[in-house]
Design an enzyme around this catalytic site. Sequence first.
Site, short mmCIF file in Angstrom:
data_model
loop_
_atom_site.label_atom_id
_atom_site.label_comp_id
_atom_site.label_asym_id
_atom_site.label_seq_id
_atom_site.Cartn_x
_atom_site.Cartn_y
_atom_site.Cartn_z
N GLU A 1 0.84 -1.21 0.00
CA GLU A 1 0.00 0.00 0.00
C GLU A 1 0.87 1.25 0.00
O GLU A 1 0.61 2.22 -0.73
CB GLU A 1 -0.91 -0.01 1.22
CG GLU A 1 -1.72 1.27 1.40
CD GLU A 1 -2.13 1.49 2.84
OE1 GLU A 1 -2.41 2.66 3.19
OE2 GLU A 1 -2.16 0.52 3.62
N ASP B 1 0.81 3.88 -3.21
CA ASP B 1 0.45 5.29 -3.07
C ASP B 1 1.41 6.17 -3.86
O ASP B 1 1.00 7.14 -4.51
CB ASP B 1 0.45 5.66 -1.59
CG ASP B 1 0.12 7.12 -1.35
OD1 ASP B 1 -0.99 7.54 -1.70
OD2 ASP B 1 0.99 7.84 -0.83
N ASP C 1 -7.07 1.30 0.41
CA ASP C 1 -5.74 0.78 0.73
C ASP C 1 -5.39 -0.41 -0.15
O ASP C 1 -4.27 -0.52 -0.66
CB ASP C 1 -5.68 0.35 2.20
CG ASP C 1 -5.72 1.52 3.17
OD1 ASP C 1 -5.54 2.67 2.73
OD2 ASP C 1 -5.94 1.28 4.37
N GLU D 1 -4.46 0.57 -3.72
CA GLU D 1 -3.07 1.05 -3.81
C GLU D 1 -2.10 -0.12 -3.76
O GLU D 1 -1.09 -0.14 -4.48
CB GLU D 1 -2.79 2.03 -2.67
CG GLU D 1 -3.53 3.35 -2.82
CD GLU D 1 -3.35 4.26 -1.63
OE1 GLU D 1 -3.63 5.46 -1.75
OE2 GLU D 1 -2.92 3.78 -0.54
#
Length: 225
Positions: free
Chosen positions: A45, A49, A118, A121
């Site tokens: 995650e 991002d 989450d 990502e």
Amino acid sequence: MKLSADLAAFEARLGHHFAQPDLLRRALTHGSMSGPGREDNQRLEFLGDRVLGLVMAQALLEADPDAAEGLLAPRFNALVRKETCAEIAQQIDLGSVLKLGRSEQRSGGRRKLALLGDAMEAVIAAVYVDAGFAVAQALVLRLWGDRVHRVEADARDAKTTLQEWAQARGLPPPSYVEKARSGPDHAPVFTIEARLQTGETAQAQAGSKRQAEQDAAKALLDRLG
């Protein structure tokens, strides 16, 4: 190890065939399911991002070569925020293949925006590690579709915009009050009221407090013109 039928179906919805299937398994494993020999998706995650951010920053620069940073920043935030990632996750039914602990399953984890965002990502990171940046970039741009081109120039989140509106008039920041909560524990609906010191208010409902606050702020901005 070969993917199960449900993960293979998700792979098809995602539009990427993994050379390293364990990356996809890890990306879809929530922290509530982690344990010895089973990694969760938190590190992916974190990476995803950053990959998403780079893809969107480049896409925005190419879409509008003359836009100033002050215009690009709110557009960027609108494209990479958790709610948008969750929308994409819902679009490909990511929730159905999330690996969750019993408590998260009982509390409706497969529908929680934060968990979906989450995991989305993490999946982006898994594709990046599996096949490189160019493949991850193409996948993100395909899944986000025309959002890059139709994101509003003033896409700054509504709460920030309302706060700036109040500050520009010498008012304290708006307040947000939970007026009601309904629905079962695993799928609650929150009613939030946005208030200004001058008395103007607006209400909105959503499945999370955060989204309800944003929607209430937007409703109040619309009322203020």
